[in-house]
Each structure stands twice: as structure tokens, then as C-alpha cells.
Design an enzyme around this catalytic site. Sequence first.
Site, PDB file in Angstrom:
ATOM      1  N   LYS A  78      -2.951 -13.139  -9.974  1.00 18.90           N
ATOM      2  CA  LYS A  78      -3.100 -11.418  -9.846  1.00 18.90           C
ATOM      3  C   LYS A  78      -4.293 -11.624  -9.601  1.00 18.90           C
ATOM      4  CE  LYS A  78      -1.744  -7.383  -7.664  1.00 18.90           C
ATOM      5  NZ  LYS A  78      -0.605  -6.543  -8.143  1.00 18.90           N
ATOM      6  N   SER A 153       1.493  -4.939  -3.762  1.00 21.62           N
ATOM      7  CA  SER A 153       0.087  -5.446  -3.883  1.00 21.62           C
ATOM      8  C   SER A 153      -0.394  -6.590  -4.392  1.00 21.62           C
ATOM      9  CB  SER A 153      -0.502  -4.236  -4.864  1.00 21.62           C
ATOM     10  OG  SER A 153      -0.264  -4.322  -5.687  1.00 21.62           O
ATOM     11  N   SER A 177       5.334  -3.369  -6.236  1.00 24.45           N
ATOM     12  CA  SER A 177       4.266  -4.725  -6.501  1.00 24.45           C
ATOM     13  C   SER A 177       4.391  -6.431  -6.478  1.00 24.45           C
ATOM     14  CB  SER A 177       3.002  -4.995  -6.892  1.00 24.45           C
ATOM     15  OG  SER A 177       2.185  -3.685  -5.777  1.00 24.45           O
TER      16      SER A 177
HETATM   17  N1  GLN Z   1       2.302   0.844  -2.779  1.00 25.12           N
HETATM   18  C1  GLN Z   1       2.760   1.575  -3.847  1.00 25.12           C
HETATM   19  C2  GLN Z   1       1.448   2.456  -3.780  1.00 25.12           C
HETATM   20  O1  GLN Z   1       0.798   2.002  -3.190  1.00 25.12           O
HETATM   21  C3  GLN Z   1       2.724   0.071  -5.207  1.00 25.12           C
HETATM   22  C4  GLN Z   1       2.068  -0.312  -5.752  1.00 25.12           C
HETATM   23  C5  GLN Z   1       2.153  -0.851  -7.251  1.00 25.12           C
HETATM   24  O2  GLN Z   1       2.699  -1.616  -7.715  1.00 25.12           O
HETATM   25  N2  GLN Z   1       1.366  -1.600  -7.955  1.00 25.12           N
HETATM   26  O3  GLN Z   1       1.088   2.656  -5.197  1.00 25.12           O
END
Ligand code: GLN
Length: 496
Positions: A78, A153, A177
Site C-alpha cells: 500500500k 482505504s 481498511s
Molecule cells: N474508513 C475509515 C476512515 O475513513 C477507516 C480507514 C482506515 O482504516 N484507514 O477513517
Amino acid sequence: MPLADLTLTELRDALRRGETTSVAATQAMLNRIVAHDNTLQSYLCVTDEMALEQAAAADTRRAAGDDSPLLGVPLAVKDILCLAGAPTTAGSKILEGFIPPYNAYAVDRLLAAGAVILGKTNTDEFAMGSSTENSAYVTTRNPWDTGRVPGGSSGGSAAAVAAGLAYGALGTDTGGSVRQPASFCGLVGIRPTYGRVSRWGVVAFASSLDQVGAFGRSAADTAALLGVIAGHDPRDSTSLDAPVPDYEAALTGDIRGLRVGVPREYFVEGMEPDVAAAVRAAIEQLAALGAEIIDVSLPHTRYGLPVYYLIAPAEASANLARYDGTRFGPRAAGTDMIDTVRQTRALFGPEVKRRIMLGTYALSAGYYDEYYGRALKVRSLIREDFRAAFEQVDVLAAPTSPTTAFKIGERTDDPLSMYLADVFTLPLNLSACCGLSVPCGFDGAGLPIGLQLIGDTLQEARILNVAHAYEQTQPWHRRRPVIKEEETTDFTDYAD
Ligand code: GLN
């Protein structure tokens, strides 16, 4: 079987037996990236030359008797973890052109284990999002339906592994994420206990919640990756100094007598019926394998989302203060220092700006106790819920997300509906537990559904074994998407 259809552990074993080479497997992945990634846009940067050099080196090492755990296995990372010499953008224009001089700890561990790094995968900007649509660069598509999101994400990593453009990948999970995109893309994705994997070299979002995780096609793949990246790192003061078990050896497939708790708060109105049905059926399957199913309650679950959306933006607003054009990325040409900083920070996208504003407000004088302080108190109640549940049961089983993959654009205008995609994953990040998502079926439209397994602190081996036992009788993870080629309009040649 085509090389690209092997799982990570199957490829590793084929390499060990001398049935194929790392150069062949790496070239197969690079060919598939060329064939499919114009459509999927899972990679932001393909490090093809570096990958082929690493592959050739791995084959030479193998010939000399080296048998490192991931020797010659091509993986993706990532784009929020630093890879020395390659651009690291965190999906943001504010880091465009930033080339880190060092590797993240987890990346270093992969390289030390002999892995080949194919490139950096797309992410929501600073990992803020649940669909990868908040990336400042490209919109990644779900290989099961290219009109839909891969989740986020870490959506680039999930799409790449699901589509056979990498054998495994790293992601980060601050609120879901890794688990949510794993669920949307039909993969196993683990979010280890906070501190299990060092955050060294990971672009910070919310430091008390961020954790590096891994995607594989099977529980065994994910166990192999976790075994390599877990461990103590003195450069991250929150890194846990606890022995790393042999996660793969723990995959006995025997779950007889295991107490599986089903939290009643995780089955809510508004959940897609296909998701509820598949998850219920998976839990019955665990019972058929000899587990005891116990109804449990995590009473503060409904506070998970509001608490997360105070703590995460508050920490983000502090972490993102460093992007002022002085040290990293581009610098706008302003009239004076304040104007330079203002113009540079205008490079943040809308979701990141929203979080900075929310977080700055929550931390501001007069509101700190009212918002941030109170959120921390409720966080302890949520942690306590999990602690109490693990006095009664060995693991928890629940849905990973209330829905399957949604359509591109469907939730971009409504931040709250986007936040709700993580309603079942983010309570765990507020606790000291670990969790994973394992494929447990498909909905009527042919989209993957994920079962979430949650374990107590450092119980990664246990949840991986439950996932493995389930996979042995319900091999959903064996299905592969047929990638429908579609004209995409937002392709950029950034990767070149
Ligand atoms: N969707 C959640 C956020 O927007 C979690 C994102 C993540 O785990 N990086 O913060």
C-alpha cells in the site's frame, strides 16, 4: 493451473520444489498488470525493473540453498508504507514526488524474507476512506464488478491480490481498511493487535489506531505474511515485545470445543439480507466443525462510530500538521511564509480537510474535555466490552461490513454513509483486539461477503486457525473473478 492462480503459499512451495522460478512468477504478475490494471487501477506505481532484479536475485539465492520464508514471492505494498527509492504519496497530492530514503519496517521484513516488491498500491488519501475513491490520483475498481469500489482505504492492495496482480499485499487498518476491502474483494485480510507490527515508515493517520495488516487469498497466505512482518521494533515505541508464534504451524483446522461468541449488536436493521444470511450460515458451519456458539453482547458498540470519528480526526489533525511544504512534497510559491503554507495545504483533498477541521475543533481549548476527553472515556468502555466478552468466549464472529461492494460514486456525496461501511470494523481498532475477514459466500449479484473473526490481544494464531478450518469445508476463497474490461476515463499515466 496457470501460475497466477496459485495462492501465495502454493507459489512458495512450487518455488521450493523447483517447479517454477521467481522471475517467471514476477513476469506473470507484471504481464497481468499490463493487461488488467488500465481497467482496475490498483497500482499507483509499478516498480517493474526493481522487481525483476529482486526476482533474479531470489532465484540465484535459491540455487545457492537459501530458503527464506518468502523467497521470490511477488507482493504489493500500500502506498502509505515507505519503499526506499520509489514514490510514496499516501494517495495525496501533498506528497507528490516524495521519494523516501528508507523502507518501512514491514517492507524491510518482506525484503529480508526474500520477497519481490511489484509496486505501490492505491489508497484513499492518508488512508481516510472506505472505497479508495478519496485517492487524489485514480479510482480503483473491484475485480468482481468494475463498476463497483474495492473498499478502502487499502483498496488498491485488495483489488491487486483479488485480480491476481500480486500474490499478497500489505495494507493498513485504522478503522477497517484491511478487513473491509478484504470482504469486498473476497480475500483474507488481517488487522493484527495494535503494536504487533511496527508503524516505523508508515505515513501516520491516527497513531493510536493505525496498524499494518496483510491480505492473502487464504488464511495460510495471510499467516505466512504476518509471520514475517510481526515482531518487536525499538524504533516504534508502541511496538510489542512479544514472541511471534509460527502462525502457519497453528493452522491445524481443529476448532472442536472452541467457544465462538456472536455479538448481537452486529446484526442490525439495514444490513443486506444476503450478508446476514451468509454470515449466519458461516457461524453454523463453525458449529458443525465442533465449535460452541454463544450469544454475547458488546453493549457500547453503537458508540464506536462517533468515538472513532472524534479520536481519528483529532490525531490526524496533529499528524498532518507536518505537511507545510517545508520538509516533504511540493511547496507552493506564496508571497510570504503563511501564504506559502496556506497554498501548500490547499493540496489536501476534501475528506482530509474535513478531518483536519473536525479534529482541530475537537482538540481546541474549551472543547477538548467535551469532545476528545469524553471520546477517550467511551473508548475505555468499548475496550471493556471486548475484555468482558473474552472472559466468556475464545473468538467473536460477526459480519465484516453490513453490505457488499457498493457502486462507484454511490456514497461520495454523503460522508456519513461512507463512514457506515466500517461500523462493524472500527470498534475493534478502539480496543486491544485483533481481527480478520474471511470470504463466506456471495450475494445475489455475485459479490463477495466477508465473515469477521475477532480475537483477544495477540490471538492472531487462533483467528487464523478458525478461518483456515472454515476454508477447508467452504472454499469460497478458491473462486476467482473474471475481470470485465471496461473503458476507464480517469486513467493517468502516473505509474510510468
Ligand atoms: N474508513 C475509515 C476512515 O475513513 C477507516 C480507514 C482506515 O482504516 N484507514 O477513517
